[in-house]
Write a protein that holds these residues in place. Structure first.
Motif, PDB file in Angstrom:
ATOM      1  N   ASN A  98      39.790  55.771  34.855  1.00 39.57           N
ATOM      2  CA  ASN A  98      39.701  54.337  35.175  1.00 39.57           C
ATOM      3  C   ASN A  98      39.032  54.100  36.527  1.00 39.57           C
ATOM      4  N   SER A 129      35.310  54.652  36.205  1.00 40.97           N
ATOM      5  CA  SER A 129      34.602  53.621  35.439  1.00 40.97           C
ATOM      6  C   SER A 129      34.319  52.370  36.278  1.00 40.97           C
ATOM      7  N   VAL A 130      35.167  52.079  37.258  1.00 41.60           N
ATOM      8  CA  VAL A 130      34.916  50.939  38.137  1.00 41.60           C
ATOM      9  C   VAL A 130      34.406  51.366  39.507  1.00 41.60           C
TER      10      VAL A 130
END
Length: 178
Positions: free
Chosen positions: A61, A64-65
């Motif tokens: 996560n 991904s950001v």
């Protein structure tokens, strides 16, 4: 019991708790006038049964950001996996912060180029609590023909697939990283 007519009976359960649960939830009245539960301690930590999957998901996560760091609860297993990821060049480093049960690992994620493409493209959990996957030293899989790594838990500690083949030990295949 209440009677709502000669033949209709409305049953009410006397054990229903009409008071809010004490210690776990408190109730606060919002703008709508309805009670809404909220946690008294906002820093409450959710227990994770599978700490490895939790760690991999947090890294996935954060990548991904494109966060520079991510925080993972500390266990011996997560510390060992972070060490292997650092040795293989997938993360820049990690440090342990906190005391007692509140210890966390701060993982510094690694990116390439100006576009900040993450070094870690895929993290895949292989052996899960419901289905363990074991392999001997001759059957340890190669990840993407040797480009990626498999992290393996052996009797000699957590190591990559290459190290396990070199030391001729098998074990539980925890995850694939590439």
């Amino acid at each position: 019991m209440k009677k709502d007519g000669p033949y209709l009976k409305k049953w009410e359960c006397p054990s229903v708790v009409s008071q809010p649960l004490r210690g776990i939830l408190n109730y606060e009245f919002g703008q709508s006038g309805q009670s809404q539960p909220y946690r008294r301690n906002s820093s409450a930590i959710m227990a994770a049964n599978d700490t490895i999957s939790d760690m991999l998901t947090r890294i996935r996560n954060a990548c991904s950001v494109r966060h520079p760091t991510t925080q993972v609860p500390t266990t011996k297993m997560t510390r060992s996996i972070a060490k292997v990821l650092q040795e293989e060049g997938f993360i820049e480093g990690f440090e342990e912060v906190g005391v007692g049960v509140q210890k966390h690992l701060i993982l510094s994620l690694k990116y390439k180029d100006k576009n900040r493409q993450p070094i870690i493209n895929t993290l895949k959990r292989v052996s899960k609590p419901g289905l363990r996957v074991y392999s001997n030293c001759n059957d340890i899989p190669r990840v993407l023909g040797g480009i990626g790594i498999a992290i393996i838990s052996t009797s000699k500690g957590i190591m990559t697939d290459r190290e396990a083949r070199k030391q001729k030990v098998g074990g539980e295949i925890l995850c694939y990283v590439w």
